[in-house]
Design a protein around this motif. Structure first.
Motif, PDB file in Angstrom:
ATOM      1  N   UNK A 181       0.833  -1.189   0.000  1.00  0.00           N
ATOM      2  CA  UNK A 181       0.000   0.000   0.000  1.00  0.00           C
ATOM      3  C   UNK A 181       0.874   1.249   0.000  1.00  0.00           C
ATOM      4  N   UNK A 182       0.320   2.295  -0.540  1.00  0.00           N
ATOM      5  CA  UNK A 182       1.051   3.541  -0.741  1.00  0.00           C
ATOM      6  C   UNK A 182       1.789   4.011   0.517  1.00  0.00           C
ATOM      7  N   UNK A 183       1.149   4.024   1.688  1.00  0.00           N
ATOM      8  CA  UNK A 183       1.856   4.538   2.876  1.00  0.00           C
ATOM      9  C   UNK A 183       3.119   3.764   3.236  1.00  0.00           C
ATOM     10  N   UNK A 184       3.178   2.483   2.850  1.00  0.00           N
ATOM     11  CA  UNK A 184       4.347   1.672   3.207  1.00  0.00           C
ATOM     12  C   UNK A 184       5.650   2.279   2.706  1.00  0.00           C
ATOM     13  N   UNK A 185       5.563   3.132   1.688  1.00  0.00           N
ATOM     14  CA  UNK A 185       6.756   3.734   1.088  1.00  0.00           C
ATOM     15  C   UNK A 185       6.938   5.201   1.509  1.00  0.00           C
ATOM     16  N   UNK A 186       6.038   5.692   2.369  1.00  0.00           N
ATOM     17  CA  UNK A 186       6.016   7.115   2.677  1.00  0.00           C
ATOM     18  C   UNK A 186       6.339   7.390   4.144  1.00  0.00           C
ATOM     19  N   UNK A 187       6.637   8.659   4.417  1.00  0.00           N
ATOM     20  CA  UNK A 187       6.880   9.103   5.779  1.00  0.00           C
ATOM     21  C   UNK A 187       5.817  10.122   6.187  1.00  0.00           C
TER      22      UNK A 187
END
Length: 389
Positions: free
Chosen positions: A266-272
């Protein structure tokens, strides 16, 4: 020789839920779970996907949710689509400066490939009460406890609304793949999804991946569409952000009897939480995928089409060995009901073996790795025989 030769799985990354502006999980209010990230999504979040795709040379499959892009309030007056069926007003809430920058990054990156996902990711009753976050499934009769596939007519309607929002912004990339929101109800059989498959086909979909049967590898052919199960062997929860990829488990290990193809995240897994820090994790993610490329039995996919085609060849071809010969019988793979195959596939061979001749096709070195090489095989026959020394 058996342990030194394999048709590898082409590892494809699928990053769900791209497109939301508000990230917060609002299920407690009867609204979507969205990405589960407690902030708004910004252009830097799209840059992270674009930069990662470029660094690993992969078009990342990005299933889109587009309801929050509804600048013309197309969803207003459409019961079943939103928690505010009669008063929906997304147009007044959009930050157009941010949205236009997100649009520009996504459209201009050749490493972000859109896929159908959903509008608001779910479906709602006539008063706006949330029924399920599986947008293309419903409880057909009062009292039903198990979901059924919606009618083809309803699915076509929902995809048409998605396309209206998509076209209203001027998105130009051709969508050729689909990932079902929240996966597919496990109890449904292949034939239960025929209405969905038919609607997808009419919208140009050729490739489909979802979590459904919870098996590591599964394939269904629907009138030209190749369905592949998302791999289940990973452990990052959908809403986790600020995640350190150093702790990400390998997609597979050498010697696994069954290999998957699609890494669903999912998108958040790569975000801070602080988007300006997204880039700090980029190097770690690149390192992770390069590590996966060194696992005998895996290779890095170029896009969902690449992964799907290699999947059909590797899953349905038969490998056998005679002295210094590798024999690949492609008959079953080539008899599958798909026109997607293009006469080429990939084979990994450990370094102590060197191909010298190929009957039934030709070979060329594709990639060199520490313990093995990957060769591209262009076949002209149903049976390919590679001589090694």
């Amino acid at each position: 020789m058996k342990d030194s030769v394999i048709l590898p799985a082409a590892l494809q990354l699928c990053v769900d839920d791209v497109g939301w502006f508000l990230g917060r999980d609002d299920r407690h209010m009867g609204r979507p779970s969205r990405t589960g990230m407690p902030r708004y999504h910004v252009p830097e979040d799209y840059e992270m996907l674009a930069d990662l795709g470029k660094a690993i040379d992969m078009k990342i499959m990005c299933p889109l949710c587009l309801a929050e892009w509804d600048k013309d309030n197309i969803l207003r007056g459409k019961p079943g689509f939103t928690y505010e069926p009669n008063t929906w007003d997304r147009a007044s809430l959009i930050n157009y400066k941010v949205a236009e920058k997100c649009f520009e990054i996504a459209e201009n990156s050749e490493f972000i490939e859109y896929a159908y996902h959903g509008n608001l990711h779910g479906n709602y009753d006539a008063k706006g009460g949330q029924i399920t976050e599986m947008e293309f499934f419903e409880y057909k009769n009062p009292g039903d406890k198990l979901l059924s596939t919606q009618s083809e007519e309803e699915i076509l309607y929902r995809l048409d609304v998605f396309n209206q929002i998509y076209n209203s912004w001027g998105f130009k990339k051709k969508i050729r793949s689909f990932c079902a929101p929240n996966g597919i109800p496990k109890h449904l059989a292949d034939e239960d999804l025929l209405p969905l498959a038919s609607a997808l086909k009419k919208n140009g979909v050729e490739y489909w991946t979802s979590r459904w049967k919870r098996t590591v590898c599964d394939t269904v052919f629907y009138d030209g569409i190749i369905y592949m199960e998302k791999n289940t062997n990973f452990g990052v929860s959908w809403e986790i952000y600020d995640f350190d990829p150093e702790y990400m488990k390998d997609f597979a290990k050498e010697g696994d009897e069954v290999l998957g193809d699609v890494l669903g995240m999912h998108w958040p897994n790569f975000l801070h939480f602080h988007p300006q820090n997204n880039y700090k994790a980029l190097g770690g993610w690149v390192k992770y995928f390069k590590k996966q490329a060194e696992i005998f039995g895996l290779m890095i996919s170029k896009d969902i089409a690449f992964s799907s085609k290699q999947h059909v060849y590797r899953r349905f071809s038969k490998l056998s060995f005679e002295e210094n010969k590798i024999i690949i019988d492609l008959t079953e793979a080539l008899n599958k009901p798909t026109d997607a195959l293009e006469g080429e596939f990939y084979i990994s061979i450990k370094n102590h073996l060197t191909p010298t001749e190929c009957n039934g096709g030709s070979f060329e070195l594709y990639e060199k790795h520490t313990n093995f090489n990957i060769y591209k095989i262009n076949h002209t026959s149903n049976v390919v025989q590679i001589t090694v020394k």
